[in-house]
Design a protein around this motif. Structure first.
Motif, PDB file in Angstrom:
ATOM      1  N   ILE A 162       0.838  -1.210   0.000  1.00 38.95           N
ATOM      2  CA  ILE A 162       0.000   0.000   0.000  1.00 38.95           C
ATOM      3  C   ILE A 162       0.869   1.255   0.000  1.00 38.95           C
ATOM      4  CG2 ILE A 162      -1.684   1.314   1.352  1.00 38.95           C
ATOM      5  CD1 ILE A 162      -2.895  -1.328   2.245  1.00 38.95           C
ATOM      6  N   TYR A 163       1.944   1.231   0.772  1.00 38.26           N
ATOM      7  CA  TYR A 163       2.847   2.390   0.820  1.00 38.26           C
ATOM      8  C   TYR A 163       3.449   2.683  -0.555  1.00 38.26           C
ATOM      9  CZ  TYR A 163       6.934   5.230   1.952  1.00 38.26           C
ATOM     10  OH  TYR A 163       7.885   6.226   1.986  1.00 38.26           O
ATOM     11  N   TYR A 166      -0.056   3.111  -3.372  1.00 36.87           N
ATOM     12  CA  TYR A 166      -1.323   3.759  -3.038  1.00 36.87           C
ATOM     13  C   TYR A 166      -1.705   4.825  -4.065  1.00 36.87           C
ATOM     14  CZ  TYR A 166      -4.807   6.545  -0.570  1.00 36.87           C
ATOM     15  OH  TYR A 166      -5.953   7.229  -0.246  1.00 36.87           O
ATOM     16  N   SER A 167      -0.744   5.541  -4.565  1.00 39.60           N
ATOM     17  CA  SER A 167      -1.030   6.662  -5.469  1.00 39.60           C
ATOM     18  C   SER A 167      -1.567   6.220  -6.829  1.00 39.60           C
ATOM     19  CB  SER A 167       0.241   7.497  -5.680  1.00 39.60           C
ATOM     20  OG  SER A 167       1.266   6.709  -6.256  1.00 39.60           O
TER      21      SER A 167
END
Length: 453
Positions: A162-163, A166-167
């Protein structure tokens, strides 16, 4: 008593006959679809409107008879699952589509069928050597501990995934997948491995363990991982793998053997392909169903082998220099040495054969076989896969088949549209060997403890 014995003796023959007719229906439906739905496709790869003459039909019938004789009627080990999946979605489509892809059968097409048949036989023989004799669910404590390890690793990877992405996460519609793939494409080697191992290995394997142990947290985590990977890479295959895992689990845990399930599967596929071929012009639903089931899963792996062979045999081979590590020792033929796309074989085939800017990925038989070294390459990679399966069968022979078979089945499916070496390095093939080797001593110790008890 005599009648019961006679019935038992006749059952394998009866099962083989039923399997033969189901395979005949499956192959006939592929050919019928080839002559209608597939020829009418306007996207690469293009299919030739050939028809089966007497000799071509006889060749196809001989291959079907061979398959009906050697395919397993009982699920005894992991390699049995690999054999069935690769046969259903690669070997049978190659033969059926190659036979129907021309009006006059050429020597090279006949050689394709011969080499594919030998490759199929090698895997069939390998699948007979190490049958499993696994523990029950309750006594297989190693699997329960491994489930907890998988959950822990998955949650760590979840945070990192996710880190990192995420974008770019976005649930794309079917018409937007190629745009999302460009956006979510890994920028570094580490990002690429993170995507593959989080989605295709840990999430899918965790789902499989969750199904076996009825662990709803693991099932949910596995499904969430697949959705998250799709939101980044828009690869639809990731949704097929949990379905495949569930189907293999049902078969492996069923009281019925493969002699029952295989004909059911082949007859259902034949019926589905027939419906698609009859109604795809009148119904958008059947057209899309045909594209995502028949074209993507069956027809493309079938036709790509011949196209890869024709292309690479005419311009030159990779000599296995497309494999990371081997490229330090080997080099491709002249045609590829100055190519900026090399070693991306799928992109080269899309550009030079299909005349489009895409990625025409193909099976291990095409990439590591026909492209690497022609027909000899097909035999070489077949023996490598057979050796790998022998190691898997030996190390997993005490695992419950209803656990290990579904967990490893996705690797077999990926082989129908991917390189053997890529499966080893990027989809967890080698990692499975490590896991099985590390757990084998604990399983032997558990077996000794149970025997003493």
């Amino acid at each position: 008593m005599v009648e019961i014995i006679r019935m038992q003796l006749n059952m394998p023959f009866t099962g083989r006959c039923i399997l033969f007719f189901s395979l005949l229906a499956y192959a006939s439906s592929i050919h019928f679809s080839h002559m209608s739905f597939l020829v009418d496709q306007h996207n690469a790869p293009f299919y030739n409107p050939g028809t089966l003459d007497f000799f071509q039909g006889a060749v196809l019938l001989a291959f079907i008879a061979l398959a009906a004789v050697v395919l397993p009627l009982n699920l005894k080990n992991v390699s049995s699952v690999f054999l069935v999946i690769i046969f259903s979605f690669l070997y049978m489509p190659i033969v059926a589509i190659t036979m129907g892809n021309t009006v006059d059968l050429s020597l090279s097409q006949l050689m394709i069928v011969l080499v594919v048949s030998v490759s199929f036989l090698v895997l069939a023989v390998a699948s007979k050597i190490f049958p499993g004799f696994g523990f029950s669910k309750d006594s297989f404590s190693v699997g329960k501990r491994l489930l907890h390890v998988l959950l822990g690793v998955w949650f760590v990877l979840l945070v990192v995934f996710i880190y990192e992405f995420y974008s770019v996460m976005r649930l794309s519609g079917l018409g937007e997948v190629y745009v999302q793939r460009e956006v979510g494409q890994a920028k570094t080697l580490i990002e690429g491995y993170l995507q593959l191992y989080f989605g295709y290995f840990f999430s899918v394997v965790l789902f499989s363990f969750g199904v076996f142990y009825r662990n709803w947290l693991a099932i949910l985590a596995g499904l969430v991982g697949c959705v998250l990977l799709y939101s980044v890479t828009a690869e639809r295959t990731v949704f097929m793998l949990p379905a495949l895992v569930l189907c293999i689990y049902i078969v492996a845990s069923s009281s019925r053997n493969l002699g029952f399930w295989l004909p059911v599967f082949y007859f259902l596929c034949a019926f589905l392909f027939l419906l698609v071929s009859l109604f795809y012009k009148e119904s958008e639903f059947f057209y899309q169903l045909g594209f995502y089931s028949l074209v993507r899963v069956v027809a493309i792996p079938g036709v790509f082998f011949e196209q890869y062979y024709n292309f690479f045999s005419s311009v030159g081979y990779t000599n296995y220099s497309h494999v990371s590590g081997l490229n330090l020792l080997l080099s491709p033929d002249n045609y590829f040495q100055a190519d900026p796309l090399y070693p991306q074989l799928g992109k080269i085939v899309a550009r030079d054969v299909h005349r489009i800017e895409s990625n025409s990925n193909a099976s291990f038989l095409a990439t590591d076989g026909a492209a690497a070294f022609g027909f000899l390459g097909v035999l070489l990679v077949t023996f490598l896969l057979a050796f790998y399966l022998l190691m898997i069968d030996f190390l997993s022979r005490k695992w419950p088949l209803a656990l290990i078979s579904p967990a490893m089945a996705p690797l077999a499916f990926i082989l129908t549209n991917g390189s053997f070496f890529t499966v080893l390095l990027s989809f967890g093939g080698l990692l499975w060997l490590v896991i099985l080797a590390l757990t084998s001593r604990k399983i032997v110790f558990s077996a000794g403890f149970l025997l003493r008890g």
